[in-house]
Design a protein around this motif. Structure first.
Motif, PDB file in Angstrom:
ATOM      1  N   LEU A   1       0.827  -1.202   0.000  1.00 52.43           N
ATOM      2  CA  LEU A   1       0.000   0.000   0.000  1.00 52.43           C
ATOM      3  C   LEU A   1       0.864   1.255   0.000  1.00 52.43           C
ATOM      4  CD1 LEU A   1      -2.551  -1.225   2.682  1.00 52.43           C
ATOM      5  CD2 LEU A   1      -2.883  -1.211   0.210  1.00 52.43           C
ATOM      6  N   ASN A   2       1.919   1.227   0.794  1.00 50.26           N
ATOM      7  CA  ASN A   2       2.951   2.257   0.824  1.00 50.26           C
ATOM      8  C   ASN A   2       4.164   1.626   1.488  1.00 50.26           C
ATOM      9  OD1 ASN A   2       2.450   2.420   3.685  1.00 50.26           O
ATOM     10  ND2 ASN A   2       0.750   3.815   3.237  1.00 50.26           N
ATOM     11  N   GLU A   3       5.132   2.434   1.856  1.00 57.45           N
ATOM     12  CA  GLU A   3       6.376   1.867   2.379  1.00 57.45           C
ATOM     13  C   GLU A   3       6.202   1.250   3.763  1.00 57.45           C
ATOM     14  OE1 GLU A   3       8.079   6.094   4.175  1.00 57.45           O
ATOM     15  OE2 GLU A   3       9.050   5.117   2.501  1.00 57.45           O
ATOM     16  N   GLN A   4       5.033   1.443   4.403  1.00 58.84           N
ATOM     17  CA  GLN A   4       4.841   0.916   5.750  1.00 58.84           C
ATOM     18  C   GLN A   4       3.744  -0.141   5.845  1.00 58.84           C
ATOM     19  OE1 GLN A   4       4.160   4.694   7.824  1.00 58.84           O
ATOM     20  NE2 GLN A   4       6.168   4.491   8.799  1.00 58.84           N
ATOM     21  N   ASN A   5       2.919  -0.297   4.840  1.00 61.06           N
ATOM     22  CA  ASN A   5       1.773  -1.203   4.926  1.00 61.06           C
ATOM     23  C   ASN A   5       1.749  -2.170   3.750  1.00 61.06           C
ATOM     24  OD1 ASN A   5      -0.098   0.036   7.224  1.00 61.06           O
ATOM     25  ND2 ASN A   5       0.772   1.737   6.037  1.00 61.06           N
ATOM     26  N   MET A   6       1.470  -3.454   4.055  1.00 60.29           N
ATOM     27  CA  MET A   6       1.441  -4.479   3.019  1.00 60.29           C
ATOM     28  C   MET A   6       0.297  -5.448   3.284  1.00 60.29           C
ATOM     29  SD  MET A   6       4.369  -7.257   1.878  1.00 60.29           S
ATOM     30  CE  MET A   6       4.167  -8.269   3.351  1.00 60.29           C
ATOM     31  N   LEU A   7      -0.395  -5.826   2.214  1.00 61.21           N
ATOM     32  CA  LEU A   7      -1.425  -6.858   2.244  1.00 61.21           C
ATOM     33  C   LEU A   7      -0.946  -8.068   1.448  1.00 61.21           C
ATOM     34  CD1 LEU A   7      -4.782  -4.932   1.677  1.00 61.21           C
ATOM     35  CD2 LEU A   7      -4.136  -6.202   3.729  1.00 61.21           C
ATOM     36  N   THR A   8      -1.223  -9.260   1.965  1.00 58.15           N
ATOM     37  CA  THR A   8      -0.876 -10.491   1.260  1.00 58.15           C
ATOM     38  C   THR A   8      -2.085 -11.409   1.237  1.00 58.15           C
ATOM     39  OG1 THR A   8       1.447 -10.389   1.939  1.00 58.15           O
ATOM     40  CG2 THR A   8       0.613 -12.516   1.219  1.00 58.15           C
ATOM     41  N   GLY A   9      -2.434 -11.890   0.062  1.00 58.59           N
ATOM     42  CA  GLY A   9      -3.499 -12.867  -0.080  1.00 58.59           C
ATOM     43  C   GLY A   9      -2.998 -14.078  -0.845  1.00 58.59           C
ATOM     44  N   SER A  10      -3.436 -15.255  -0.462  1.00 56.75           N
ATOM     45  CA  SER A  10      -2.979 -16.467  -1.151  1.00 56.75           C
ATOM     46  C   SER A  10      -4.070 -17.527  -1.126  1.00 56.75           C
ATOM     47  CB  SER A  10      -1.702 -17.021  -0.505  1.00 56.75           C
ATOM     48  OG  SER A  10      -1.937 -17.430   0.832  1.00 56.75           O
ATOM     49  N   LEU A  11      -4.011 -18.407  -2.104  1.00 56.23           N
ATOM     50  CA  LEU A  11      -4.939 -19.521  -2.231  1.00 56.23           C
ATOM     51  C   LEU A  11      -4.147 -20.774  -2.552  1.00 56.23           C
ATOM     52  CD1 LEU A  11      -8.005 -20.317  -2.372  1.00 56.23           C
ATOM     53  CD2 LEU A  11      -7.813 -20.012  -4.844  1.00 56.23           C
ATOM     54  N   LEU A  12      -4.435 -21.864  -1.846  1.00 47.44           N
ATOM     55  CA  LEU A  12      -3.718 -23.122  -2.037  1.00 47.44           C
ATOM     56  C   LEU A  12      -4.721 -24.250  -2.237  1.00 47.44           C
ATOM     57  CD1 LEU A  12      -0.660 -24.396  -0.064  1.00 47.44           C
ATOM     58  CD2 LEU A  12      -2.649 -25.871  -0.270  1.00 47.44           C
ATOM     59  N   TYR A  13      -4.421 -25.155  -3.180  1.00 48.13           N
ATOM     60  CA  TYR A  13      -5.285 -26.307  -3.430  1.00 48.13           C
ATOM     61  C   TYR A  13      -4.421 -27.548  -3.636  1.00 48.13           C
ATOM     62  CZ  TYR A  13      -8.563 -29.542  -5.617  1.00 48.13           C
ATOM     63  OH  TYR A  13      -9.314 -30.649  -5.909  1.00 48.13           O
ATOM     64  N   ARG A  14      -4.791 -28.616  -2.946  1.00 51.03           N
ATOM     65  CA  ARG A  14      -4.101 -29.903  -3.114  1.00 51.03           C
ATOM     66  C   ARG A  14      -5.128 -30.979  -3.426  1.00 51.03           C
ATOM     67  NH1 ARG A  14      -3.340 -34.252   0.314  1.00 51.03           N
ATOM     68  NH2 ARG A  14      -4.086 -33.055   2.103  1.00 51.03           N
ATOM     69  N   ARG A  15      -4.801 -31.816  -4.408  1.00 50.42           N
ATOM     70  CA  ARG A  15      -5.648 -32.948  -4.774  1.00 50.42           C
ATOM     71  C   ARG A  15      -4.770 -34.167  -4.944  1.00 50.42           C
ATOM     72  NH1 ARG A  15     -10.749 -35.470  -5.238  1.00 50.42           N
ATOM     73  NH2 ARG A  15     -10.503 -37.174  -6.733  1.00 50.42           N
ATOM     74  N   SER A  16      -5.140 -35.258  -4.309  1.00 48.00           N
ATOM     75  CA  SER A  16      -4.402 -36.510  -4.506  1.00 48.00           C
ATOM     76  C   SER A  16      -5.398 -37.650  -4.668  1.00 48.00           C
ATOM     77  CB  SER A  16      -3.464 -36.781  -3.322  1.00 48.00           C
ATOM     78  OG  SER A  16      -4.184 -36.955  -2.121  1.00 48.00           O
ATOM     79  N   ASP A  17      -5.008 -38.623  -5.484  1.00 46.65           N
ATOM     80  CA  ASP A  17      -5.827 -39.811  -5.735  1.00 46.65           C
ATOM     81  C   ASP A  17      -4.957 -41.037  -5.521  1.00 46.65           C
ATOM     82  OD1 ASP A  17      -8.570 -38.905  -6.907  1.00 46.65           O
ATOM     83  OD2 ASP A  17      -7.083 -37.646  -7.913  1.00 46.65           O
ATOM     84  N   GLY A  18      -5.092 -41.641  -4.349  1.00 44.51           N
ATOM     85  CA  GLY A  18      -4.297 -42.820  -4.025  1.00 44.51           C
ATOM     86  C   GLY A  18      -4.919 -44.090  -4.585  1.00 44.51           C
ATOM     87  N   ARG A  19      -4.056 -44.982  -5.058  1.00 43.95           N
ATOM     88  CA  ARG A  19      -4.467 -46.304  -5.534  1.00 43.95           C
ATOM     89  C   ARG A  19      -3.538 -47.316  -4.873  1.00 43.95           C
ATOM     90  NH1 ARG A  19      -7.997 -43.525  -6.917  1.00 43.95           N
ATOM     91  NH2 ARG A  19      -9.036 -43.307  -8.943  1.00 43.95           N
ATOM     92  N   ASN A  20      -4.075 -48.081  -3.905  1.00 40.83           N
ATOM     93  CA  ASN A  20      -3.230 -48.953  -3.094  1.00 40.83           C
ATOM     94  C   ASN A  20      -3.737 -50.389  -3.152  1.00 40.83           C
ATOM     95  OD1 ASN A  20      -2.035 -46.478  -2.171  1.00 40.83           O
ATOM     96  ND2 ASN A  20      -3.661 -46.309  -0.639  1.00 40.83           N
ATOM     97  N   THR A  21      -2.803 -51.319  -3.187  1.00 41.07           N
ATOM     98  CA  THR A  21      -3.140 -52.741  -3.115  1.00 41.07           C
ATOM     99  C   THR A  21      -2.302 -53.393  -2.019  1.00 41.07           C
ATOM    100  OG1 THR A  21      -1.465 -53.371  -4.765  1.00 41.07           O
ATOM    101  CG2 THR A  21      -3.676 -52.832  -5.576  1.00 41.07           C
ATOM    102  N   SER A  22      -2.901 -54.351  -1.328  1.00 40.97           N
ATOM    103  CA  SER A  22      -2.204 -55.085  -0.274  1.00 40.97           C
ATOM    104  C   SER A  22      -2.548 -56.570  -0.386  1.00 40.97           C
ATOM    105  CB  SER A  22      -2.597 -54.578   1.118  1.00 40.97           C
ATOM    106  OG  SER A  22      -2.289 -53.207   1.266  1.00 40.97           O
ATOM    107  N   ARG A  23      -1.555 -57.382  -0.048  1.00 41.47           N
ATOM    108  CA  ARG A  23      -1.735 -58.846  -0.092  1.00 41.47           C
ATOM    109  C   ARG A  23      -1.166 -59.431   1.214  1.00 41.47           C
ATOM    110  NH1 ARG A  23      -1.750 -63.104  -4.124  1.00 41.47           N
ATOM    111  NH2 ARG A  23      -0.646 -64.958  -3.387  1.00 41.47           N
TER     112      ARG A  23
END
Length: 795
Positions: A315-337
């Motif tokens: 905004l000026n030399e003394q004020n700051m705004l920070t915005g962020s967005l994060l997205y995680r997607r995982s698709d696990g495929r597991n087999t056990s014997r």
């Protein structure tokens, strides 16, 4: 260096150049092949006193334009891998100045010098924390967050993904100084879905002050994600290929111009990881003896995506705004014997059994954050405010078939386990300096968290499915924590003092709706902390610290349900668990010399209400593992962190941690106690040959230790890495091998009256990985990189 100057340049100076009459200084940057040089740093200085007036980055066409008032100036052009060029005697009078085409010459020699001089050390030792620079360790390149943590001194990650610090799993894990869904709701496998190429550094804080959450018996591990704030466009791109199947890529890009800094990152990974295990169980009753052997093979794999985008606005030399967005997607495929062999009292095979599992594991996590920071005129006086929203879900759906090795299926089952989380966080912090070196600070924080879990196991009879008794229920967990702290510190010559007090009110409810059971806990605690340091000389310092902390039971520990993969050994939770409380004391001695440093630490912890896992075996040999507030514990240790440059081409890092814990408690009138002596060590040797070749060899060792109902055997792993800079230093190729001898296994022995068990389990087999990294307008491991601005820690 020029990028740093742009970053530190007060916005007021830039504003002055735009006030009143301003004229343009234009030009075009080209290389020796007449190709445009993009993103070159161009700075305009006053000839009279060399004061920086303004700066810009060249466009993709190589063109640049600066605005200035009339005056006498000179121009400085600097960009990685090109010789610096200065254009003197630029007189801006009454019209725009056209400098025309400016030729830049390549400078390979300069590039090599910058790369060597700018490379970060692998570990920076400080009295209150250790900072591990991830990219400086070749074995980390191409790995995931769990694998990187396993290379951090004093930190271990077991075969199931559980993280321990100095022998305890009660450690707080943060992302950019805040709680995050990237660490998972309850599954320890979540950190394996976070690509290591997105991580900048890791901070280990073993005795946090009152500024931080009281959560975590042994301290805090803070994972800092990459983010740059240099002018222009900077970034890095990574691709990896490995065996067993491990394919992926990632990038992080920043664009900074004047008041706006845009940052983004994305990572993709596909893995298929084989794992192996075996166990033997023997049961001796008053009138019978029987046993069984079990072997299992599993493949855990699937895809994961991590995307992050955000903006800093000054905004000026003394004020700051920070915005962020994060997205995680995982698709696990597991087999056990699982293969079981049941034996009678004579050791004769009675019956073999085969059990197969097919599991899908979709997970989603989305986070939004908004931060405000104000820097007052007095240096060090700051006000920050943060808001964060997290929405996550983790699901596990499994199909089971059980029969004989010939392929005849006699039993079909299926299970579903869904977990959903919503988390809201608000906090504000104020820091006020006083005197020459003193400051006090205060802050408040509130979090509201709701988790819902629904678990069900069904079995097929004919064409119909019915729910197995006792394996159909759901749990709702509600957590509200409100905190405030006050802390002050000052320095008196060679002595520094800091003391603080934190208050936390906890309102926690666990509900089992189908059983109409509600368990509510409300409690208020005060958590004091104190730190004292004494500077013996410029290279030697002592520190003493104390903190009072708690460890609330994790969500997985509260769940009365569990997975059903191994029907003969069920791990369940306990919704009636209470927090653990810890008094922690630590003394440290830091010695620095010209080529290295040594940090020696002596620590002690006294814990009450210690949560331990109990194993109960029924009359047919099936076991049930569950946690209880069992005991008190006295634990302490001695730790050394050593770093030294033996030659200008050879650097050695070593860590040694000796740990002892005495645990004592009773369960159902049975005395359960253990006196554990164990130690862990990691040694890394890194050598540079012919300026561009780096070779690294490292070894992790975990000594055997006793646990309340048995003992855990020793394990070790050797890692190798080789890298070479390419493309004039803008790229790096790395070949690494993790667990060269395939020896990283968890081996345990349980000995109780009437029960004996041995087991061996390997989560990941040996891995070979080839990684390519390309840097755009970014030096290798450049020391100018900044984190997200939230790395002051979670308060």
């Amino acid at each position: 260096m020029l990028n740093w100057l742009f970053l530190l340049l007060p916005t007021g100076v830039l504003a002055q150049t735009n006030a009143g009459q301003s004229l343009s200084v234009r030009g075009t940057l080209v290389d020796e092949q007449k190709n445009p040089v993009l993103f070159g740093n161009v700075a305009l200085y006053q000839s009279s006193d060399s004061a920086l007036v303004t700066g810009a980055a060249s466009a993709q066409t190589g063109k640049f334009e600066l605005r200035s008032k009339p005056g006498n100036y000179y121009l400085k052009i600097s960009i990685l891998s090109y010789r610096e060029r200065i254009i003197p005697n630029i007189n801006v009078v009454s019209q725009d100045v056209q400098l025309g085409v400016l030729l830049l010459k390549a400078s390979t020699e300069l590039l090599e010098e910058v790369v060597v001089r700018g490379e970060k050390s692998q570990m920076e030792l400080q009295l209150d924390k250790r900072v591990i620079n991830v990219g400086a360790d070749l074995s980390n390149i191409g790995g995931n967050a769990a694998e990187i943590l396993d290379n951090v001194p004093s930190v271990t990650v077991d075969v199931e993904g559980n993280v321990s610090l100095r022998g305890s799993q009660n450690v707080r894990i943060l992302i950019d100084g805040r709680p995050s869904g990237l660490t998972g709701i309850s599954s320890p496998d979540a950190l394996r879905q976070l690509q290591g190429n997105l991580i900048d550094r890791i901070e280990v804080i073993t005795n946090p002050s009152s500024r931080y959450d009281a959560e975590g018996e042994v301290g805090i591990i803070n994972i800092i994600l990459k983010k740059n704030k240099n002018q222009g466009v900077t970034g890095s791109f990574t691709a990896n290929l490995g065996y067993p199947a491990n394919y992926g890529g990632s990038f992080d890009i920043n664009y900074r111009k004047n008041k706006v800094n845009l940052f983004s990152s994305y990572g993709f990974n596909y893995r298929s990881r084989p794992g192996y295990g075996s166990s033997y169980q023997r049961f001796t009753g008053s009138d019978s003896v029987f046993s069984y052997a079990e072997t299992n093979r599993r493949i855990r794999g699937g895809t994961s995506h991590n995307f992050r985008v955000g903006m800093d606005y000054y905004l000026n030399e003394q004020n700051m705004l920070t915005g962020s967005l994060l997205y995680r997607r995982s698709d696990g495929r597991n087999t056990s014997r699982y293969e079981y062999q049941d034996f009678d009292e004579r050791g004769q095979l009675v019956r073999p059994t085969l059990r197969n599992e097919q599991e899908t594991e979709p997970q989603n996590n989305i986070e939004a954050a908004l931060s405000y920071r104000r820097d007052f005129e007095r240096k060090g006086r700051t006000l920050t405010a943060d808001f964060k929203w997290i929405e996550s879900d983790e699901n596990e759906f499994s199909d089971y078939q059980q029969g004989d090795p010939a392929g005849t299926v006699s039993l079909r089952q299926r299970s579903g386990n869904t977990e959903d989380e919503r988390n809201l966080l608000f906090q504000a912090d104020y820091v006020h300096p006083f005197g020459e070196k003193g400051k006090w600070e205060a802050g408040v924080k509130s979090t509201a968290r709701v988790l819902r879990n629904d678990f069900r196991v069904e079995q097929q009879e004919g064409e119909s499915w019915f729910v197995l008794p006792g394996l159909d229920n759901n749990l709702v967990y509600r957590e509200k924590i409100h905190a405030a702290y006050l802390m002050a510190g000052n320095q008196f010559r060679k002595v520094s003092l800091q003391a603080g007090l934190r208050g936390e009110f906890s309102d926690i409810t666990t509900e089992l709706p189908e059983l109409t059971e509600v368990n509510q806990r409300r409690y208020f605690n005060l958590f004091p902390s104190a730190h004292l340091s004494y500077e013996l000389t410029n290279t030697k310092a002592l520190q003493l610290s104390y903190s009072y902390r708690l460890s609330r039971p994790g969500f997985r520990e509260l769940l009365p349900f569990s997975g059903f993969s191994n029907a003969r050994s069920l791990t369940v939770g306990n919704p009636n668990l209470n927090p653990e409380y810890t008094h922690s004391m630590e003394g440290g001695y830091l010695l620095n010399w010209e080529s290295g440093s040594l940090l020696s630490s002596l620590y002690y912890r006294y814990r009450t209400g210690v949560i331990q896992r109990i194993i109960l075996v029924d009359s047919v040999g099936f076991s049930r593992v569950f946690p209880v507030n069992l005991a008190t514990q006295n634990a302490g240790g001695l730790e050394f962190n050593f770093s030294n440059t033996l030659q200008n081409w050879w650097r050695l890092n070593a860590n040694f941690n000796f740990y002892r814990s005495v645990t004592s408690g009773r369960y159902q009138q049975q005395l359960l106690e253990s006196d554990t002596y164990t130690w862990t060590s990691r040694v890394t040797s890194k050598m540079t040959f012919f300026k561009r070749w780096n070779f690294q060899a490292g070894m992790n060792y975990r000594a055997p230790q006793r646990i309340p109902q048995g003992r855990e055997l020793a394990s070790y792993a050797i890692d190798l890495g080789l890298s070479r800079d390419v493309l004039k230093g803008n790229g790096t190729l790395t070949l690494s091998v993790r667990d060269l001898l395939n020896t990283s296994k968890r081996r345990t022995i349980i000995e109780e009256a009437g029960y004996y068990s041995t087991s061996s389990f390997q989560w990941n087999a040996r891995q070979i990985l080839l990684t390519f990294n390309y840097r755009l307008n970014r030096k290798k491991d450049a020391p100018g990189r900044e984190a997200t601005g939230e790395n002051e820690g979670d308060n």
